[in-house]
Design a protein around this motif. Sequence first.
Motif, PDB file in Angstrom:
ATOM      1  N   SER A  15       0.671  -1.193  -0.060  1.00  0.00           N
ATOM      2  CA  SER A  15      -0.212  -0.002  -0.038  1.00  0.00           C
ATOM      3  C   SER A  15       0.846   1.345   0.000  1.00  0.00           C
ATOM      4  O   SER A  15       0.590   2.335  -0.443  1.00  0.00           O
ATOM      5  CB  SER A  15      -0.772   0.012   1.284  1.00  0.00           C
ATOM      6  OG  SER A  15      -0.151   0.078   2.508  1.00  0.00           O
ATOM      7  N   GLY A  16       1.997   1.109   0.310  1.00  0.00           N
ATOM      8  CA  GLY A  16       2.918   2.372   0.523  1.00  0.00           C
ATOM      9  C   GLY A  16       2.866   2.938   1.841  1.00  0.00           C
ATOM     10  O   GLY A  16       3.219   3.971   2.107  1.00  0.00           O
ATOM     11  N   PHE A  17       1.808   2.643   2.888  1.00  0.00           N
ATOM     12  CA  PHE A  17       1.739   3.138   4.313  1.00  0.00           C
ATOM     13  C   PHE A  17       1.747   2.011   5.363  1.00  0.00           C
ATOM     14  O   PHE A  17       1.499   0.925   5.039  1.00  0.00           O
ATOM     15  CB  PHE A  17       0.480   4.036   4.074  1.00  0.00           C
ATOM     16  CG  PHE A  17      -0.659   3.296   3.734  1.00  0.00           C
ATOM     17  CD1 PHE A  17      -1.445   2.708   4.741  1.00  0.00           C
ATOM     18  CD2 PHE A  17      -1.429   3.662   2.640  1.00  0.00           C
ATOM     19  CE1 PHE A  17      -2.768   2.203   4.346  1.00  0.00           C
ATOM     20  CE2 PHE A  17      -2.428   2.892   2.061  1.00  0.00           C
ATOM     21  CZ  PHE A  17      -3.166   2.184   3.038  1.00  0.00           C
ATOM     22  N   THR A  18       1.943   2.393   6.378  1.00  0.00           N
ATOM     23  CA  THR A  18       2.116   1.459   7.532  1.00  0.00           C
ATOM     24  C   THR A  18       0.820   1.336   8.133  1.00  0.00           C
ATOM     25  O   THR A  18      -0.101   2.068   8.007  1.00  0.00           O
ATOM     26  CB  THR A  18       3.388   1.779   8.672  1.00  0.00           C
ATOM     27  OG1 THR A  18       2.725   3.114   9.107  1.00  0.00           O
ATOM     28  CG2 THR A  18       4.569   2.039   7.829  1.00  0.00           C
ATOM     29  N   VAL A  19       0.901   0.313   9.054  1.00  0.00           N
ATOM     30  CA  VAL A  19      -0.567  -0.028   9.769  1.00  0.00           C
ATOM     31  C   VAL A  19      -0.848   1.252  10.606  1.00  0.00           C
ATOM     32  O   VAL A  19      -1.961   1.738  11.010  1.00  0.00           O
ATOM     33  CB  VAL A  19      -0.584  -1.285  10.762  1.00  0.00           C
ATOM     34  CG1 VAL A  19      -1.749  -1.494  11.589  1.00  0.00           C
ATOM     35  CG2 VAL A  19      -0.451  -2.384   9.793  1.00  0.00           C
ATOM     36  N   LEU A  20       0.342   1.751  11.392  1.00  0.00           N
ATOM     37  CA  LEU A  20       0.293   2.990  12.459  1.00  0.00           C
ATOM     38  C   LEU A  20      -0.331   4.200  11.571  1.00  0.00           C
ATOM     39  O   LEU A  20      -1.147   4.743  12.031  1.00  0.00           O
ATOM     40  CB  LEU A  20       1.754   3.025  12.991  1.00  0.00           C
ATOM     41  CG  LEU A  20       1.686   4.604  13.846  1.00  0.00           C
ATOM     42  CD1 LEU A  20       0.690   4.209  15.053  1.00  0.00           C
ATOM     43  CD2 LEU A  20       3.062   4.413  14.343  1.00  0.00           C
ATOM     44  N   ASP A  21       0.371   4.464  10.320  1.00  0.00           N
ATOM     45  CA  ASP A  21      -0.290   5.282   9.445  1.00  0.00           C
ATOM     46  C   ASP A  21      -1.895   5.255   9.270  1.00  0.00           C
ATOM     47  O   ASP A  21      -2.501   6.344   9.519  1.00  0.00           O
ATOM     48  CB  ASP A  21       0.332   5.330   8.093  1.00  0.00           C
ATOM     49  CG  ASP A  21       1.828   5.698   8.115  1.00  0.00           C
ATOM     50  OD1 ASP A  21       2.520   6.609   8.979  1.00  0.00           O
ATOM     51  OD2 ASP A  21       2.518   5.399   7.151  1.00  0.00           O
ATOM     52  N   ALA A  22      -2.361   3.967   8.925  1.00  0.00           N
ATOM     53  CA  ALA A  22      -3.527   3.813   8.733  1.00  0.00           C
ATOM     54  C   ALA A  22      -4.586   4.222  10.026  1.00  0.00           C
ATOM     55  O   ALA A  22      -5.646   4.718  10.069  1.00  0.00           O
ATOM     56  CB  ALA A  22      -3.947   2.519   8.144  1.00  0.00           C
ATOM     57  N   ALA A  23      -3.832   3.646  11.148  1.00  0.00           N
ATOM     58  CA  ALA A  23      -4.652   3.807  12.464  1.00  0.00           C
ATOM     59  C   ALA A  23      -4.543   5.182  12.816  1.00  0.00           C
ATOM     60  O   ALA A  23      -5.755   5.689  13.334  1.00  0.00           O
ATOM     61  CB  ALA A  23      -3.945   2.979  13.559  1.00  0.00           C
ATOM     62  N   VAL A  24      -3.804   6.069  12.675  1.00  0.00           N
ATOM     63  CA  VAL A  24      -3.605   7.472  12.839  1.00  0.00           C
ATOM     64  C   VAL A  24      -4.938   8.154  12.139  1.00  0.00           C
ATOM     65  O   VAL A  24      -5.517   9.034  12.635  1.00  0.00           O
ATOM     66  CB  VAL A  24      -2.134   8.287  12.624  1.00  0.00           C
ATOM     67  CG1 VAL A  24      -2.293   9.565  12.781  1.00  0.00           C
ATOM     68  CG2 VAL A  24      -1.266   7.507  13.785  1.00  0.00           C
ATOM     69  N   ARG A  25      -4.790   7.910  10.851  1.00  0.00           N
ATOM     70  CA  ARG A  25      -5.859   8.619  10.006  1.00  0.00           C
ATOM     71  C   ARG A  25      -7.269   8.252  10.435  1.00  0.00           C
ATOM     72  O   ARG A  25      -8.078   9.052  10.375  1.00  0.00           O
ATOM     73  CB  ARG A  25      -5.730   8.154   8.630  1.00  0.00           C
ATOM     74  CG  ARG A  25      -6.426   8.928   7.470  1.00  0.00           C
ATOM     75  CD  ARG A  25      -5.948   8.388   6.044  1.00  0.00           C
ATOM     76  NE  ARG A  25      -4.590   8.364   6.014  1.00  0.00           N
ATOM     77  CZ  ARG A  25      -3.935   7.278   5.446  1.00  0.00           C
ATOM     78  NH1 ARG A  25      -4.653   5.831   5.238  1.00  0.00           N
ATOM     79  NH2 ARG A  25      -2.725   7.096   5.219  1.00  0.00           N
ATOM     80  N   ALA A  26      -7.350   6.988  10.907  1.00  0.00           N
ATOM     81  CA  ALA A  26      -8.767   6.604  11.289  1.00  0.00           C
ATOM     82  C   ALA A  26      -9.036   7.420  12.479  1.00  0.00           C
ATOM     83  O   ALA A  26     -10.357   7.578  12.772  1.00  0.00           O
ATOM     84  CB  ALA A  26      -8.871   4.851  11.580  1.00  0.00           C
ATOM     85  N   ALA A  27      -8.285   7.344  13.576  1.00  0.00           N
ATOM     86  CA  ALA A  27      -8.216   8.199  14.736  1.00  0.00           C
ATOM     87  C   ALA A  27      -8.699   9.542  14.354  1.00  0.00           C
ATOM     88  O   ALA A  27      -9.626  10.249  15.110  1.00  0.00           O
ATOM     89  CB  ALA A  27      -7.290   7.974  15.783  1.00  0.00           C
ATOM     90  N   GLU A  28      -7.987  10.294  13.478  1.00  0.00           N
ATOM     91  CA  GLU A  28      -8.264  11.383  13.361  1.00  0.00           C
ATOM     92  C   GLU A  28      -9.680  11.855  12.428  1.00  0.00           C
ATOM     93  O   GLU A  28     -10.410  12.793  12.802  1.00  0.00           O
ATOM     94  CB  GLU A  28      -7.340  12.050  12.253  1.00  0.00           C
ATOM     95  CG  GLU A  28      -5.871  11.998  13.009  1.00  0.00           C
ATOM     96  CD  GLU A  28      -4.724  12.549  11.794  1.00  0.00           C
ATOM     97  OE1 GLU A  28      -3.612  13.195  12.356  1.00  0.00           O
ATOM     98  OE2 GLU A  28      -4.969  12.400  10.669  1.00  0.00           O
ATOM     99  N   GLU A  29     -10.067  10.795  11.765  1.00  0.00           N
ATOM    100  CA  GLU A  29     -11.483  10.893  10.995  1.00  0.00           C
ATOM    101  C   GLU A  29     -12.737  10.610  12.339  1.00  0.00           C
ATOM    102  O   GLU A  29     -13.604  10.528  11.857  1.00  0.00           O
ATOM    103  CB  GLU A  29     -11.550   9.880   9.961  1.00  0.00           C
ATOM    104  CG  GLU A  29     -10.536  10.372   8.919  1.00  0.00           C
ATOM    105  CD  GLU A  29     -10.301   9.244   7.692  1.00  0.00           C
ATOM    106  OE1 GLU A  29     -10.894   8.260   7.884  1.00  0.00           O
ATOM    107  OE2 GLU A  29      -9.769   9.898   6.841  1.00  0.00           O
ATOM    108  N   GLY A  30     -12.134   9.909  13.064  1.00  0.00           N
ATOM    109  CA  GLY A  30     -13.039   9.306  14.487  1.00  0.00           C
ATOM    110  C   GLY A  30     -14.393   9.582  14.496  1.00  0.00           C
ATOM    111  O   GLY A  30     -14.932  10.468  13.777  1.00  0.00           O
ATOM    112  N   PRO A  31     -14.836   9.500  15.870  1.00  0.00           N
ATOM    113  CA  PRO A  31     -14.571   8.772  16.991  1.00  0.00           C
ATOM    114  C   PRO A  31     -14.129   7.181  16.557  1.00  0.00           C
ATOM    115  O   PRO A  31     -14.857   6.716  15.749  1.00  0.00           O
ATOM    116  CB  PRO A  31     -15.299   8.944  18.233  1.00  0.00           C
ATOM    117  CG  PRO A  31     -16.748   9.139  17.455  1.00  0.00           C
ATOM    118  CD  PRO A  31     -16.210  10.059  16.207  1.00  0.00           C
ATOM    119  N   ILE A  32     -13.483   6.799  17.272  1.00  0.00           N
ATOM    120  CA  ILE A  32     -13.216   5.327  17.461  1.00  0.00           C
ATOM    121  C   ILE A  32     -14.225   4.430  18.276  1.00  0.00           C
ATOM    122  O   ILE A  32     -14.600   4.847  19.336  1.00  0.00           O
ATOM    123  CB  ILE A  32     -11.758   4.719  17.866  1.00  0.00           C
ATOM    124  CG1 ILE A  32     -10.633   5.297  16.877  1.00  0.00           C
ATOM    125  CG2 ILE A  32     -11.864   3.154  17.939  1.00  0.00           C
ATOM    126  CD1 ILE A  32      -9.267   5.102  17.528  1.00  0.00           C
TER     127      ILE A  32
END
Length: 488
Positions: free
Chosen positions: A460-477
């Motif tokens: 994908s070109g991005f890490t799992v942490l990158d994806a998790a950070v993006r999801a948290a920013e778009e949140g809420p979780i």
Amino acid sequence: MLLSMLLGCTPRAVAPPAAAPGELVLLHTNDLHGHYLDEGGDGGLVLLDAYADAYKAAHPVLMLDAGDVLSGTPLTDLEVRGAQGGAMMELMEAVGYDAWALGNHEFDKGQANAQAIVSASNIPVLSANLRRGSAIALDGVLPYIVLEENGLRVGVIGLVTEALDKMVSPRMVEGITVENSARAVEREIEAMGPVDLVVVLSHIGLEEDRVLAAQVPAIDLIVGGHSHSFVHRPELVGDTWVVQAGEYAKVLGVLKLQVEDGAITSFQGELVQLTAEGAPGAGSDDVTELVQRYDGQIREVYDVPLGSATGPLVRDYYHQSSMGGWATGVLQSATGADIGIYNSGGLREDLPQGVVTRRSLYQVFPFSNEVVTFEITGDELTSLVLANCFRELEGRSWMQMSGVKTEWRVRLDSPELLSVSINGEPLDPDRTYVVATNSYVLDQAPRMLSQIDPKNPTDSGFTVLDAAVRAAEEGPIVPPATDTFVRR
């Protein structure tokens, strides 16, 4: 914060205390995983240093660590002394370790960084069975060391798990083999010559330590790691003592020995809980200042709020969990895949309800794994689902999943699928499905994906942490439901 309580630091004792001949205290830790801070007044390297100094002021002491120094907190991503994780070398030197053994997580960032860590360590690094051909795999690693304390010669042999290529991505350890533990130890016992005490500093796990003790009776003591076991009472296997001190600098292993004529004549062992309330004094200036400096650097980047979680996300190694459902859902959403899967062992912390920071997400996903996708058929996906049911019956590690719902039962002692749906639609055995996962799972596909051969793997070109950070920013979780695999 404990650090503010320990600023009135005391100097480290430099002169060894007077002691009876043959007396020795051996302090031990394992699986630190970069956990340098106290957690609510318990654990952490400042407290560890304070307790260790108290023992050193009263006894002749050797201090050992059984590996997995890296991977777990952002501290191990900082580049210090030319290595990611070099800050841990500085801290361990300041605490006063005498030797440490390589663990599997020292290879999480590849062989080049593992070599850099060894080069950055002024403490002897041990591993007798980590081989490249007939030689030790990394320059500067010793198979054993003979330490002298209070007139005793203590031979310390290092070991790493024989399952190294299953613990990290095979590309990270390409060209490296791991020799049989018993064979390596027997060779090094012969090579080191006469010593008063034979200690194996082992990163192979508690069960394997027990087997090793039975196989090589010449070992006096095995100081273990890898399985994160809190061995509160030392175990005696034949004539060999086996100990291990949990994880994350929560406790300090303390062994009080009397050695006469090459034999242990008195042995007492315990795990000492590291608490601010019970601390015997303050940590040294060096350790306290290093912890403060690195924590300041980390806070600037990692303690910025990203979003929030409406409830706790909790791991479960043997069943579908809320953390597993969220993590796999993040990968599924980030790639547009049909389903997401994740190894339970790759989820390293729970996520509490409330504010979510980069630090809290890093501690869930510390391994720098990349998000990847691959394709499988509906028939192969059915096999993956069925394999999870077998894992539950056999008590083995669960593969976390999102996008999948199933009902199943046990028939003739085996799982039988009653229904399987993918994102609300019945699974089509002839359709091709896209799966999102992390790069470790893909690298370990033969073992983790039930011998399924992934088709068209794509980075994908991005890490799992990158994806998790993006999801948290778009949140809420929002913690997802965990009733996706229903046993009837």
